[in-house]
Write a protein that holds these residues in place. Structure first.
Motif, PDB file in Angstrom:
ATOM      1  N   GLN A   1     -19.643  64.566  46.176  1.00 63.85           N
ATOM      2  CA  GLN A   1     -19.045  65.183  47.350  1.00 63.85           C
ATOM      3  C   GLN A   1     -18.907  64.203  48.515  1.00 63.85           C
ATOM      4  OE1 GLN A   1     -21.246  68.816  48.084  1.00 63.85           O
ATOM      5  NE2 GLN A   1     -20.147  69.890  46.472  1.00 63.85           N
TER       6      GLN A   1
ATOM      7  N   ARG B   1     -19.641  65.673  40.064  1.00 66.76           N
ATOM      8  CA  ARG B   1     -19.321  65.841  41.483  1.00 66.76           C
ATOM      9  C   ARG B   1     -19.942  64.719  42.296  1.00 66.76           C
ATOM     10  NH1 ARG B   1     -17.505  70.744  43.558  1.00 66.76           N
ATOM     11  NH2 ARG B   1     -16.810  69.438  45.281  1.00 66.76           N
TER      12      ARG B   1
ATOM     13  N   VAL C   1     -14.937  70.500  49.475  1.00 69.14           N
ATOM     14  CA  VAL C   1     -15.576  69.858  50.622  1.00 69.14           C
ATOM     15  C   VAL C   1     -14.574  69.804  51.763  1.00 69.14           C
ATOM     16  CG1 VAL C   1     -17.069  68.487  49.149  1.00 69.14           C
ATOM     17  CG2 VAL C   1     -14.904  67.534  49.917  1.00 69.14           C
TER      18      VAL C   1
END
Length: 387
Positions: free
Chosen positions: A46, A44, A381
């Motif tokens: 973000q 990840r 997100v």
């Protein structure tokens, strides 16, 4: 002016092009996974995801696409990208796992929610899958414990009806390990074998869980008799065999299609956003790469001393380990004593988790690790510019 068929053909051609682009994007996502694996970077990112959504929103708005639409579409694409990257890295971490000839056991015949969840999990990464429908949760465990099946898929909790206690109780007695989790969206539908009117329905067949989860809808139709079945698939098969205008089943739209049933209505569940969480179990545990978000599940029995549970949980807090679930179940043969199931967002091989487990072993009566597995909680997100 183009005919409706010509317009639809144009849409089909565009959708086909989209599918080809989705496949191309997926292939590039795997290249990203290889790069992250070689550089040991987490899956990840973000900040990168937020930047991507902001960029796409800026590009899409002049084209007449709303920020909300762009965000919804690409959050789903990003989730898929994250999950296939996790799968790739996990396959490198566990090369002994076979990629073909895999078998999976689940509750109910083909078309049950468990079978659909199994297809979602294994269909993303494996081919040549042998599916084994079981008549009970205990049989699912037996199929995997005996080696007859590679995996078992077990529902563990639902947003509406809560935990499935029978599965928790069976987990106390097995040597199987949790190797994966997944959530499956649940949309309970009213399904019939013949075209009829909802007002004519006076009997509904269903598994106790979906019937409980649809209690508000059924309370508004008190004349409808409820008949419990071993699984949603069994309920759909019963309605198909009856082929009566007054009989309906509660099941999924996908399951209804398998049995050739007609969907009269959907959205029966008490909560609009309803989903079930599943555990995937196997005989051998998996190793979770430190690049992949992980969960660890264990059971523990504390002493009878006042505050012993709080002291155990403080050990997790002191090691900065986030507990995501705590569930208590009675210990068979020990009246008034409980076993606690604990989910934590941590990799079992991390230094923090190893230290926490060692401290717990020294302060409680019993602890058993049920599994460490990749987390499928891909929280989307949001781009500030897309609000």
């Amino acid at each position: 002016m183009a005919t409706l068929d010509e317009i639809r053909q144009s849409i089909n051609e565009i959708d086909t092009q989209l599918l080809a682009l989705f496949a191309k994007r997926r292939a590039i996502s795997l290249e990203v996974a290889r790069n992250k694996l070689s550089s040991q970077r987490p899956i990840r990112d973000q900040h990168r995801e937020q930047e991507l959504l902001a960029y796409l929103t800026q590009v899409g708005r002049p084209m007449g696409l709303s920020a909300h639409f762009i965000q919804r579409v690409f959050q789903l694409i990003i989730e898929d990208s994250v999950l296939i990257q996790q799968d790739f890295i996990q396959q490198q971490q566990n090369p002994e796992i076979k990629e073909t000839g895999t078998s999976v056991a689940y509750l109910g015949p083909l078309g049950s929610y468990s079978s659909l969840a199994a297809r979602k999990f294994l269909g993303r990464q494996l081919s040549d899958i042998r599916e084994v429908g079981c008549s009970s949760f205990n049989q699912v465990f037996q199929e995997v414990e005996s080696g007859a099946c590679s995996y078992g898929v077990l529902p563990i909790e639902n947003l509406t009806s809560g935990s499935i206690n029978e599965v928790y109780d069976l987990m106390q007695q097995t040597s199987l390990s949790i190797v994966a989790e997944l959530t499956y969206p649940i949309d309970h539908c009213l399904l019939t074998a013949v075209d009829t009117d909802i007002a004519d329905i006076d009997v509904i067949y269903g598994h106790p869980q979906p019937i409980t989860q649809s209690s508000h809808y059924l309370d508004n139709h008190p004349h409808i008799r409820k008949v419990f079945c071993d699984s949603s698939s069994a309920a759909m098969l019963k309605v198909k065999e009856l082929a009566l205008p007054n009989a309906a089943a509660i099941g999924s739209a996908e399951g209804g299609e398998i049995y050739g049933l007609i969907k009269l209505t959907n959205g029966l569940a008490n909560q609009p956003e309803n989903c079930t969480r599943f555990w995937v179990v196997a005989r051998d545990p998996v190793r979770v790469s430190p690049l992949v978000p992980a969960k660890t599940t264990f059971i523990m029995s504390t002493t009878q001393k006042t505050g012993s549970l709080v002291e155990a949980l403080l050990i997790l807090r002191n090691h900065n380990i986030n507990m995501t679930k705590l569930e208590s179940r009675p210990i068979p043969g020990n009246p008034w004593e409980e076993m606690f199931y604990v989910d934590v967002a941590a990799n079992l091989e991390s230094d923090e988790m190893k230290s926490a487990i060692n401290e717990l072993k020294a302060s409680i009566r019993y602890i058993k690790i049920l599994g460490c597995y990749p987390s499928e909680d891909v929280h989307p997100v949001n781009s500030p510019t897309a609000e």
